[in-house]
Design an enzyme around this catalytic site. Structure first.
Site, short mmCIF file in Angstrom:
data_model
loop_
_atom_site.label_atom_id
_atom_site.label_comp_id
_atom_site.label_asym_id
_atom_site.label_seq_id
_atom_site.Cartn_x
_atom_site.Cartn_y
_atom_site.Cartn_z
NE ARG A 1 40.97 46.44 49.49
CZ ARG A 1 41.38 46.09 50.70
NH1 ARG A 1 41.98 46.75 51.50
NH2 ARG A 1 40.64 44.99 51.33
CB SER B 1 37.12 43.28 45.32
OG SER B 1 37.31 42.00 46.02
CD GLU C 1 39.57 46.61 46.07
OE1 GLU C 1 38.51 46.48 46.94
OE2 GLU C 1 40.31 45.92 46.18
C1 LIG Z 1 42.56 36.77 42.09
C2 LIG Z 1 42.84 38.28 42.67
C3 LIG Z 1 42.69 38.40 44.01
C4 LIG Z 1 42.69 39.75 44.79
N1 LIG Z 1 42.67 39.66 45.86
C5 LIG Z 1 42.69 40.86 46.59
C6 LIG Z 1 42.72 41.33 47.88
O1 LIG Z 1 42.30 39.97 48.62
N2 LIG Z 1 42.72 42.36 48.53
C7 LIG Z 1 43.43 43.17 47.75
O2 LIG Z 1 43.41 44.49 48.48
N3 LIG Z 1 43.46 43.11 46.61
C8 LIG Z 1 43.13 42.03 45.98
N4 LIG Z 1 43.40 42.03 44.67
C9 LIG Z 1 43.73 43.02 43.65
C10 LIG Z 1 45.24 43.26 43.68
O3 LIG Z 1 45.97 42.23 43.33
C11 LIG Z 1 45.93 44.27 44.52
O4 LIG Z 1 45.12 45.47 44.57
C12 LIG Z 1 47.16 44.48 44.44
O5 LIG Z 1 47.80 45.24 45.69
C13 LIG Z 1 47.65 45.27 43.20
O6 LIG Z 1 48.99 45.15 42.86
P1 LIG Z 1 49.70 45.29 41.51
O7 LIG Z 1 50.79 45.37 41.73
O8 LIG Z 1 48.99 44.23 40.60
O9 LIG Z 1 49.21 46.83 41.06
P2 LIG Z 1 48.67 47.39 39.90
O10 LIG Z 1 47.25 46.57 39.47
O11 LIG Z 1 49.49 47.14 38.74
O12 LIG Z 1 48.39 48.76 40.23
C14 LIG Z 1 47.46 49.20 40.89
C15 LIG Z 1 47.71 50.74 41.35
O13 LIG Z 1 48.70 50.88 41.90
C16 LIG Z 1 49.58 51.89 41.38
N5 LIG Z 1 50.75 51.66 41.57
C17 LIG Z 1 51.55 50.03 41.20
N6 LIG Z 1 52.66 50.11 41.55
C18 LIG Z 1 53.05 51.49 41.77
C19 LIG Z 1 54.32 51.89 42.31
N7 LIG Z 1 55.51 51.32 42.37
N8 LIG Z 1 54.22 53.32 42.60
C20 LIG Z 1 53.14 53.91 42.75
N9 LIG Z 1 51.82 53.61 42.29
C21 LIG Z 1 51.76 52.03 42.06
C22 LIG Z 1 49.23 51.90 39.84
O14 LIG Z 1 49.47 53.06 39.32
C23 LIG Z 1 47.64 51.48 40.03
O15 LIG Z 1 46.93 52.88 40.22
C24 LIG Z 1 43.03 40.81 43.83
C25 LIG Z 1 43.44 40.50 42.39
C26 LIG Z 1 43.27 39.33 41.91
C27 LIG Z 1 43.07 39.40 40.28
#
Ligand SMILES: Cc1cc2nc3c(=O)[nH]c(=O)nc-3n(C[C@H](O)[C@H](O)[C@H](O)COP(=O)(O)OP(=O)(O)OC[C@H]3O[C@@H](n4cnc5c(N)ncnc54)[C@H](O)[C@@H]3O)c2cc1C
Length: 308
Positions: free
Chosen positions: A176, A225, A295
């Site tokens: 992660r 998570s 996380e």
């Molecule tokens: C229902 C549900 C299920 C999920 N299941 C999983 C799973 O199975 N496995 C898992 O790993 N995660 C899971 N997640 C968590 C999440 O969806 C993941 O971590 C996802 O990859 C985050 O993507 P995001 O675009 O929403 O990032 P954000 O939440 O917007 O950002 C997360 C982090 O990444 C950084 N970030 C985002 N975009 C960039 C960029 N372009 N450049 C630099 N930094 C950036 C942000 O600053 C922040 O620190 C789940 C979430 C939900 C709501």
């Protein structure tokens, strides 16, 4: 930000800036105060100019994808939220199973493309509501696979507005996490996938979605998570063992379906969610002697702080 800075940012971003934007609309937890500004660069040049300007002016910024791993505190975000759009949210499909995806592209759209092109590898991401940038920054993973394993190159913009291209050997992914210069924004990620029949790719996506639905409260507002799994154990099992399933604070609740999920059952505040996170951490320390590590990324200011 003062009036001059707002005007200049507005010009740099070609008008794609809004001020005082509620982050509850941009996070899957559906909580959080206002971002002072939200800027949506639509191409690389605009992203570079925006970051260089913000750094020069000493204005903080934060890249956000779908906000699906973020808890924004109730006082909101001082500075600028960067949300990639336009060219930075599209995919280019290349020969040999390669795809260059804009970091703002949703994982759902990336998977739709994989299905259509008959490209396999990323099916495990089905149902993760994030973007390519968020999945790379978090090294999102599920069912024993991780995003980083499929990335062969990446382009990111540093805080001074310079573009850097990285190949696989230069990318440090771990559980992660991706090690990057603080303030760097991922602009594009290149994946190398393997060819397969579109119907087989679709079948596997369907299978993963089904497993996810059976295990997680995916229809409710959450950020997935809350805690990382400690070595050789599961955070959800430890929280459940501590007897916290169904515990509520305000509108927030530790999910009855999966104890490592906190859900916003309606009207929760970030403070409610933070209180539950602390309660879970403390209970697991007491019952199992294990220090859980977050996380979910917690950002922004507590309620009552005055955004500049
Ligand atoms: C229902 C549900 C299920 C999920 N299941 C999983 C799973 O199975 N496995 C898992 O790993 N995660 C899971 N997640 C968590 C999440 O969806 C993941 O971590 C996802 O990859 C985050 O993507 P995001 O675009 O929403 O990032 P954000 O939440 O917007 O950002 C997360 C982090 O990444 C950084 N970030 C985002 N975009 C960039 C960029 N372009 N450049 C630099 N930094 C950036 C942000 O600053 C922040 O620190 C789940 C979430 C939900 C709501």
């Amino acid at each position: 930000m003062d009036a001059r800075q707002k005007t200049e940012l507005f010009q740099i971003a070609g008008g794609r800036v809004r001020f005082h934007v509620p982050m509850s609309r941009y996070t899957t937890f559906r909580v959080g105060g206002d971002a002072e500004a939200l800027c949506q660069p639509a191409d690389m040049e605009c992203l570079c100019r925006a970051l260089a300007f913000l750094t020069r002016e000493g204005i903080p910024y934060l890249a956000v994808g779908r906000g699906s791993n973020l808890l924004v505190r109730d006082g909101g975000i001082r500075g600028v939220v960067i949300l990639l759009s336009g060219e930075l949210a599209r995919a280019e499909w290349k020969p040999g199973g390669r795809v260059l995806a804009g970091a703002g592209l949703s994982l759902a759209d990336l998977l739709t493309g994989c299905k259509q092109m008959g490209l396999s590898g990323l099916e495990f991401l089905a149902g993760i509501p994030g973007t390519v940038g968020g999945a790379a920054a978090m090294n999102a993973g599920a069912f024993g696979s991780e995003t980083g394993a499929w990335i062969e190159e990446m382009r990111a913009v540093d805080p001074r507005g310079h573009v850097h291209a990285y190949d696989r050997s230069q990318l440090r992914f771990s559980y992660r996490r991706l090690d990057m210069e603080t303030g760097s924004v991922i602009a594009q990620a290149g994946f190398r996938l393997t060819s397969d029949a579109p119907e087989r790719v679709a079948e596997r996506i369907g299978k993963y979605l089904k497993r996810r639905k059976a295990l997680q409260p995916i229809a409710e507002a959450s950020a997935g998570s809350v805690f990382k799994n400690p070595p050789h154990d599961y955070a959800g099992r430890l929280i459940e063992q501590a007897g916290l399933k169904g515990t509520r604070v305000g509108g927030a609740m530790i999910s009855r379906r999966h104890a490592n999920f906190i859900v916003n059952t309606g009207g929760a505040t970030a403070a409610d969610i933070l209180t539950l996170m602390e309660a879970a951490k403390e209970a697991v320390m007491q019952t199992a002697g294990i220090a859980l590590e977050l996380e979910v990324r917690v950002v922004g200011d507590p309620a009552g702080t005055d955004p500049a």
